[in-house]
Design a protein around this motif. Sequence first.
Motif, PDB file in Angstrom:
ATOM      1  N   SER A  53       0.797  -1.192   0.187  1.00 44.90           N
ATOM      2  CA  SER A  53       0.044   0.146  -0.121  1.00 44.90           C
ATOM      3  C   SER A  53       0.898   1.437  -0.016  1.00 44.90           C
ATOM      4  N   PRO A  54       0.345   2.460  -0.375  1.00 42.62           N
ATOM      5  CA  PRO A  54       0.877   3.611  -0.423  1.00 42.62           C
ATOM      6  C   PRO A  54       1.563   3.867   0.952  1.00 42.62           C
ATOM      7  N   ASP A  55       0.742   3.718   2.203  1.00 37.98           N
ATOM      8  CA  ASP A  55       1.260   3.826   3.406  1.00 37.98           C
ATOM      9  C   ASP A  55       2.339   3.036   3.819  1.00 37.98           C
ATOM     10  N   LEU A 218       4.389   0.744  14.622  1.00 39.56           N
ATOM     11  CA  LEU A 218       3.157   0.510  15.429  1.00 39.56           C
ATOM     12  C   LEU A 218       2.085  -0.303  14.837  1.00 39.56           C
ATOM     13  N   ASP A 219       1.600   0.072  13.569  1.00 41.57           N
ATOM     14  CA  ASP A 219       0.519  -0.763  12.890  1.00 41.57           C
ATOM     15  C   ASP A 219       0.900  -2.161  12.598  1.00 41.57           C
ATOM     16  N   PHE A 225       9.268  -5.328  12.514  1.00 36.32           N
ATOM     17  CA  PHE A 225      10.706  -5.940  13.044  1.00 36.32           C
ATOM     18  C   PHE A 225      11.238  -6.943  11.994  1.00 36.32           C
ATOM     19  N   ILE A 226      10.685  -7.800  11.452  1.00 38.54           N
ATOM     20  CA  ILE A 226      11.158  -8.510  10.335  1.00 38.54           C
ATOM     21  C   ILE A 226      11.737  -7.677   9.137  1.00 38.54           C
ATOM     22  N   VAL A 227      11.162  -6.630   9.066  1.00 41.62           N
ATOM     23  CA  VAL A 227      11.580  -5.887   7.646  1.00 41.62           C
ATOM     24  C   VAL A 227      12.778  -5.225   8.068  1.00 41.62           C
TER      25      VAL A 227
END
Length: 633
Positions: A53-55, A218-219, A225-227
């Motif tokens: 998504s853009p977000d 947070l979302d 964390f994996i990223v």
Amino acid sequence: MSSSHTNPNLSFRSQKLHLITLAALGVVFGDIGTSPLYALKECFSPDHGIAFSPDAVLGIISMLFWAITIVVTIKYVLFVLRADNNGEGGVLALMALSLRSAVSGSPRAKLLMMLGVFGACMFYGDVVITPAISVLSAVEGLEIAAPQTSHVVIPLTIIIVMVLFLIQRHGTSVVGKFFGPVMFVWFLSLALLGLYNITKAPEVLVAINPYYAVRFMLDHSLQAFIVLGSVVLVLTGAEALYADMGHFGIKPIRYAWIFTVMPSLLINYFGQGANLIANPDAIKNPFYLMVPDALVLPMVLLATCATVIASQAVISGAFSLTSQAILLGFVPRMRILHTSEDEQGQIYIPLINWMLLVVVVAVVLAFKKSDNLAAAYGVAVTTTMVITTMLLGVVMRHIWKWKMPAVVVAIGCFLVVDVAFFAANLLKLTEGGWFPLVIGGAAFFLLMTWYSGRMLLRMRIKDDGIPIEPFIEGLLAHPPHRVGGTAVFMTGNIATVPVALLHNLKHNRILHERVFFLKISIWDVPYVADSERLTMKDLGGNVYLLRASFGFKETPEVNKVMALAEQQFGHHFDLMDTSFFLARDTVVPSKLLGMSLWRERLFAWMYQNGAKPSDFFNIPANRVVELGTKVEI
């Protein structure tokens, strides 16, 4: 009366600074400069489970931006580069610097030494992975330009890697002149591509605000964390800024980073993000799919050149690190060739070169794609980053004399970031993260076995040794037959009689007209001034104790010692009239207190297969007399 003329020295210095900065672009920033080829692509790997998504794009771009800002710009450029050991950088130089705060042989000194050595060993994991991942990721651009060529990616990568290692023995001075300009064109291309793509979705620039990174974490707390394990790929090569400081100095590295490398990288990452927002299908290969179709092939060619340069830099770094480790006593002596008459730092170590070639080709064949190597890369990078931060804390407190609260705040902030990256990469252990740990662990075991074995051998020789001064006194009171010429006895311990002298007296029953006991020491500084290099003690009867000190970046040559002794002490050395006596120890593993028997056997094997002292110290072969002796450890 004011003059309109500029200071010519200032102008010359400025011109020289520009040239050194350009050279630094070619050597220091190749690794971090080629990260855009694979870093963002890996962040959006399907394995991470993040819905596109853009977000999500804004969140990840914001994470990349702040990772580069905090780790490279603030930690390395502003702080770590200040921790120079007489102008030299790198994890071993930092270790040597931190060891000044500890009593030699104490548990604290051992811990700092082991930290530094393990950090250096993890660099070997980096050296193996960098050529594989960067050349693979560059050549994979062919699949975008011409999908039918995908079957040639691996063979072409192996050919490029083999050519790269085959040219090492010729040195980098010839091609090195082109490294800087090629990398400048590469960074300029990154920036222009980024700007071109930002126009498609300028709203991507809001990702500069850390709010987007925080909101994303947070979302998507677990996925974020994996990223982090992939975000760290934008930092690969940050350690090179510090390791190569001795070659270029702090200023050129800081200037190159702040005015060229960092802006180009950030603009390109933002451009990749903008292209993803405008064209989500570009997720297959965010870098090459941001390039206009007509420019894909030229870009593949330029990227391949850039990745070869990045690989060259880490290979040179491996030679340099090995040379330092040999002189600091962690690696057996090896044959070292100097590839440049002007540059002392340009060396070639055949054994290391061929070992790396075999392992890199095996890695390309085993992992097959740059995506598969990304997990392995992150573990190697983050381990060294954590160790650098810990040693930096010791230097801040004990060498720079910072107050404890300031050290805790600075190191605490850096460690939070470093440990987060490290922990995220530990999740990838089964996906290839084990590989650099196996290489680093094996190298660490071998280095510590060699170091412990040498200490044990030195202790045995010292325990069995005869104190030198009373022995020489007694020998001169009842001297054996003295013959013309000069004898130089190489010794590892100035307090005891060299075994070679005892053998010579026992078998030949003669003493030369002039006798020198020569001890070559390696100090924990990169270079030693000639004025401090030699000390000499007269033991009477034309017998002298000569000690020569070298830094861990220098080549300890006997010829240099002889020439300097002649200059400083007036002793003339005619090589045709001088004999060099060396004891060739045969190490015998035993059940005496020391290492375990199998480690002693390993040390004995390493000891027997190391380069001869005569080759290592460049002693003319026809002037060497080797006398064998057995030592039980």
